[in-house]
Design a protein around this motif. Structure first.
Motif, PDB file in Angstrom:
ATOM      1  N   ASP A 149      39.289 -74.771  17.009  1.00 18.70           N
ATOM      2  CA  ASP A 149      40.696 -74.407  16.838  1.00 18.70           C
ATOM      3  C   ASP A 149      40.883 -72.985  16.319  1.00 18.70           C
ATOM      4  O   ASP A 149      42.005 -72.581  16.011  1.00 18.70           O
ATOM      5  CB  ASP A 149      41.374 -75.394  15.892  1.00 18.70           C
ATOM      6  CG  ASP A 149      40.717 -75.427  14.519  1.00 18.70           C
ATOM      7  OD1 ASP A 149      39.482 -75.298  14.466  1.00 18.70           O
ATOM      8  OD2 ASP A 149      41.434 -75.565  13.509  1.00 18.70           O
TER       9      ASP A 149
ATOM     10  N   VAL B 150      41.849 -69.407  16.309  1.00 14.15           N
ATOM     11  CA  VAL B 150      42.778 -68.717  17.211  1.00 14.15           C
ATOM     12  C   VAL B 150      42.175 -67.382  17.639  1.00 14.15           C
ATOM     13  O   VAL B 150      41.880 -66.528  16.793  1.00 14.15           O
ATOM     14  CB  VAL B 150      44.150 -68.510  16.544  1.00 14.15           C
ATOM     15  CG1 VAL B 150      45.064 -67.692  17.451  1.00 14.15           C
ATOM     16  CG2 VAL B 150      44.788 -69.860  16.227  1.00 14.15           C
TER      17      VAL B 150
ATOM     18  N   THR C  58      43.027 -70.637  21.592  1.00  8.73           N
ATOM     19  CA  THR C  58      41.928 -70.860  20.663  1.00  8.73           C
ATOM     20  C   THR C  58      40.572 -70.707  21.352  1.00  8.73           C
ATOM     21  O   THR C  58      40.488 -70.522  22.569  1.00  8.73           O
ATOM     22  CB  THR C  58      42.017 -72.277  20.085  1.00  8.73           C
ATOM     23  OG1 THR C  58      41.838 -73.213  21.173  1.00  8.73           O
ATOM     24  CG2 THR C  58      43.359 -72.519  19.404  1.00  8.73           C
TER      25      THR C  58
END
Length: 341
Positions: free
Chosen positions: A25, A27, A35
């Protein structure tokens, strides 16, 4: 979750190869919210296409471990922690130094590189079986200030005609920015120097056909508002972003392979990490047949000989990091040379 990137690791299947993705996850593209997992899933979606572009080619990795807004670097030497199923090739730089670069032979290698923040893949125009003989002529059409993608398209269409007149087929793709690349599969019979000479001949023929709109001028002060055919992208150790590579730009644009019949209507911004998987699912890899036929450089090299014999047009400057080459013009900006005189 979110920007901290502390989510549990995931495992992805890439053609039977399991690739572990940590911090999925994290980014990478804040403007779009994409992501690390999005990046990996993108490369999985276009896997056959990017593998075709990278297959058995020594490949430099352009890495952004903290995302597009963080620091980046080019990794030429194969990472020491790579799996044993990712082969390498021994390549030599213009300086005489060398490195072993990774050579993807399966989609898992692409995902493994994505795990370490690789956005863009920069393959050499050679295969690991023979790293001294390019098997692609790569022509880079680079818009200069005052020009744009539409100008590059017009130059590409003229370039297409030049190639066809010399018995060759080019394959166009967006650069992921404002420019265009045209790749020509060739028989691996010529040296880097000869392939570069063929690129220069292409550029000079375009200059004649599109006066005031195309240039091969190496020095920026001489280019004007024209499309620059960057012949030095064919010099040893110069690479071009592969087809399907994600480019390090806020909107996560990608280098998109195109058919010639869709080039005029193409908009580079339409091809990105979100839209390319949908296009790929609909039309597949439009460059899938690129390696079916290879061409010879005889016609372009004869054009280069005529340019030199009839017009006194010899070599052009190499990039600054290259050793001086016999017959090469002085590597000094024209304005500085005038002041020195």
């Amino acid at each position: 979750m979110g920007a901290s990137g502390k989510g549990a690791a995931v495992e992805l299947d890439a053609g039977g190869r399991t690739v572990r993705l940590s911090s999925p996850d994290k980014v990478y593209f804040p403007e779009r919210g994409f992501t690390k997992l999005d990046l990996a899933l993108y490369y999985l979606a276009v896997g056959d296409g990017i593998l075709r572009a990278l297959y058995e080619r020594p490949t430099t990795l352009e890495r952004y471990p903290e995302g597009v807004t963080g620091e980046s670097f080019f990794q030429k030497r194969a990472p020491k922690n790579r799996p044993d199923w990712i082969p390498t090739a021994h390549i030599t730089f213009p300086s005489g130094r060398y490195a072993d670069e990774m050579c993807p032979t399966e989609v898992g290698a692409v995902l493994w590189a994505a795990q370490y923040g690789t956005f863009t893949f920069h393959p050499w125009p050679v295969r690991r079986a023979d790293t001294e003989r390019p098997d692609e002529l790569r022509l880079d059409l680079d818009p200069q200030p005052g020009t744009d993608f539409s100008d590059a398209v017009r130059a590409a269409q003229a370039l297409r005609a030049v190639l066809e007149e010399h018995g060759m087929r080019g394959w166009p793709k967006t650069s992921g920015g404002r420019g265009l690349h045209v790749f020509v599969p060739i028989e691996p019979r010529w040296t880097f120097t000869q392939v570069r000479r063929a690129a220069i001949a292409c550029g000079r023929e375009l200059e004649r056909r599109m006066p005031g709109r195309v240039t091969t001028a190496w020095w920026k002060e001489e280019r004007g508002e024209r499309i620059f055919l960057d012949y030095n992208q064919t010099a040893r150790d110069r690479t071009i972003a592969s087809a399907y590579s994600v480019r390090p730009r806020p909107r996560a644009a990608v280098s998109a392979p195109l058919r010639w019949d869709e080039l005029d209507a193409a908009v580079p911004e339409d091809f990105d990490l979100a839209t390319m998987p949908r296009r790929y699912a609909e039309v597949g890899d439009v460059h899938a047949g690129m390696d079916d036929e290879r061409y010879v450089l005889d016609g372009l090299l004869e054009l280069a000989r005529r340019d030199e014999r009839d017009h006194g047009l010899g070599d052009l400057p190499y990039p600054p990091e290259h050793p001086k080459v016999a017959g090469e013009p002085k590597r000094v900006q024209p304005s500085r040379a005038r002041r020195a005189d």
